[in-house]
Design an enzyme around this catalytic site. Structure first.
Site, PDB file in Angstrom:
ATOM      1  N   GLU A   1      -1.200  -5.375   8.926  1.00 25.14           N
ATOM      2  CA  GLU A   1      -0.509  -4.706   9.793  1.00 25.14           C
ATOM      3  C   GLU A   1      -0.988  -4.878  11.086  1.00 25.14           C
ATOM      4  O   GLU A   1      -2.304  -4.761  11.480  1.00 25.14           O
ATOM      5  CB  GLU A   1      -0.136  -3.137   9.627  1.00 25.14           C
ATOM      6  CG  GLU A   1       0.452  -3.003   8.323  1.00 25.14           C
ATOM      7  CD  GLU A   1       0.568  -1.493   8.035  1.00 25.14           C
ATOM      8  OE1 GLU A   1       0.418  -0.808   8.971  1.00 25.14           O
ATOM      9  OE2 GLU A   1       1.085  -1.128   6.863  1.00 25.14           O
TER      10      GLU A   1
ATOM     11  N   GLU B   1       9.388  -4.178  10.385  1.00 29.78           N
ATOM     12  CA  GLU B   1       9.827  -2.923   9.780  1.00 29.78           C
ATOM     13  C   GLU B   1      10.218  -1.941  11.155  1.00 29.78           C
ATOM     14  O   GLU B   1       9.567  -1.830  12.219  1.00 29.78           O
ATOM     15  CB  GLU B   1       8.430  -2.213   9.265  1.00 29.78           C
ATOM     16  CG  GLU B   1       8.906  -0.718   8.704  1.00 29.78           C
ATOM     17  CD  GLU B   1       7.958  -0.486   7.633  1.00 29.78           C
ATOM     18  OE1 GLU B   1       6.966  -1.018   7.268  1.00 29.78           O
ATOM     19  OE2 GLU B   1       8.294   0.902   7.057  1.00 29.78           O
TER      20      GLU B   1
ATOM     21  N   ASP C   1       0.877  -1.324  -0.005  1.00 28.52           N
ATOM     22  CA  ASP C   1       0.107  -0.042  -0.073  1.00 28.52           C
ATOM     23  C   ASP C   1       0.869   1.292   0.074  1.00 28.52           C
ATOM     24  O   ASP C   1       0.389   2.335  -0.012  1.00 28.52           O
ATOM     25  CB  ASP C   1      -1.129  -0.096   1.203  1.00 28.52           C
ATOM     26  CG  ASP C   1      -0.559   0.016   2.361  1.00 28.52           C
ATOM     27  OD1 ASP C   1       0.971  -0.263   2.630  1.00 28.52           O
ATOM     28  OD2 ASP C   1      -1.233   0.082   3.462  1.00 28.52           O
TER      29      ASP C   1
ATOM     30  N   ASP D   1      -1.084  -6.033   0.148  1.00 30.59           N
ATOM     31  CA  ASP D   1      -1.181  -5.411   1.304  1.00 30.59           C
ATOM     32  C   ASP D   1      -2.672  -5.098   1.455  1.00 30.59           C
ATOM     33  O   ASP D   1      -3.429  -4.742   0.458  1.00 30.59           O
ATOM     34  CB  ASP D   1      -0.726  -4.143   1.292  1.00 30.59           C
ATOM     35  CG  ASP D   1       0.619  -3.937   1.852  1.00 30.59           C
ATOM     36  OD1 ASP D   1       0.695  -4.926   2.955  1.00 30.59           O
ATOM     37  OD2 ASP D   1       1.571  -2.970   2.076  1.00 30.59           O
TER      38      ASP D   1
HETATM   39  O1  KIV Z   1       3.581  -1.081   1.649  1.00 21.80           O
HETATM   40  C1  KIV Z   1       4.634  -1.479   1.421  1.00 21.80           C
HETATM   41  O2  KIV Z   1       5.666  -1.314   0.508  1.00 21.80           O
HETATM   42  C2  KIV Z   1       5.268  -2.369   2.624  1.00 21.80           C
HETATM   43  C3  KIV Z   1       6.726  -2.504   2.909  1.00 21.80           C
HETATM   44  C4  KIV Z   1       7.325  -1.461   3.054  1.00 21.80           C
HETATM   45  C5  KIV Z   1       6.895  -3.824   3.719  1.00 21.80           C
HETATM   46  O3  KIV Z   1       4.266  -2.785   3.497  1.00 21.80           O
END
Ligand code: KIV
Length: 269
Positions: free
Chosen positions: A120, A187, A49, A88
């Site tokens: 998340e 992260e 995302d 995501d």
């Molecule tokens: O949205 C994204 O690109 C991510 C990565 C940075 C892990 O979640």
């Protein structure tokens, strides 16, 4: 047709118990052209995302919708044969109810062609993760600096600085493992915490700004290719300077068109 050695959530997970297995290499992708290039080189293509920032120009990931994710995922899926494709789940597509989570995750698999979804959060979403996995939807977790919580975290800053915060991130990761996640992104945490969590989990960890001890690494494609000169956080290594390459190519094109050099005979019918 050449046989494709397809990477799956199952094969990624089993790398954890094979010490000789190579580390997991993941990169974000948002379109067909890039996906086709990256597909044979990396293990995981993540339709992140982060496209909210990279593609849409927002300052956070929060405005990204499930329709945006499905659209980009479909494009990436058309260029993906070998890599594992994970998408995501955007902000508020899974937090309000399990029902939302199931419908939206299902949409990313059915309409988007994703082979797994990334959510998340840890303890707070563990029951949702368990439900998705039960229903046949592979889930990758994401703990530590979780960009969808930017307004709670007070910015994109390193997490896990205190003993209490370290313990809480570890518990989040363990809760995801218990819930059936096949991997977890770590992260923005200290390298030592990345090492500790990686040692404790039976599923692979994929780090971004989480040090060298993770079972794999992920970077945003435009960051590693050096497309944004203003973005240079400590964790990022730029493997190219595409900002300069693109600018130079466009300037040459502009000059040649203006000077009547392009198209010449070889580029004319
Ligand atoms: O949205 C994204 O690109 C991510 C990565 C940075 C892990 O979640």
């Amino acid at each position: 047709m050449r046989e494709v050695d397809k990477i799956t959530s199952f094969s990624l997970r089993s790398r954890k118990s094979a010490p000789e297995a190579p580390r997991i290499v993941a990169v974000t992708a948002y379109d067909f052209t890039f996906a086709r290039l990256a597909d044979e080189i990396v293990d995981v293509l993540l339709v992140g995302d982060s496209l909210g920032m990279v593609v849409q120009g927002h300052s956070t990931t929060l405005p990204v919708t499930i329709a945006d994710m499905a659209y980009h995922c479909r494009a990436v899926a058309r260029g993906t044969r070998h890599a594992h494709l994970v998408a995501d789940m955007p902000f508020m597509s899974y937090q309000a109810s399990e029902r939302d989570a199931i419908r939206n995750a299902g949409r990313l698999l059915v309409d988007g062609g994703a082979e797994g979804v990334k959510l998340e959060g840890g303890v707070a979403i563990a029951s949702t993760v368990a439900k998705l996995v039960d229903l046949g939807i592979p889930v990758m977790g994401h703990v530590g600096l979780t960009p969808q919580s930017v307004h709670v975290l007070g910015g994109y800053r390193l997490q896990g600085r205190t003993d209490q915060a370290k313990e809480s991130i570890l518990q989040d990761a363990l809760a995801l493992e218990d819930a059936g996640a096949y991997a977890v992104v770590l992260e923005g945490i200290p390298a030592e915490l990345g090492r500790l969590i990686t040692a404790r989990l039976k599923i692979p960890t994929i780090g971004i700004g989480a040090g060298p001890h993770c079972d794999g690494q992920v970077l945003v494609c435009s960051d590693l290719l050096g497309m944004n000169p203003e973005f240079a956080p400590k964790f990022l290594k730029k493997y190219a300077r595409l900002d300069e390459t693109i600018r130079e190519a466009l300037q040459t094109y502009r000059d040649e068109v203006r000077e009547g050099v392009f198209p010449d005979e070889t580029h004319s019918f």
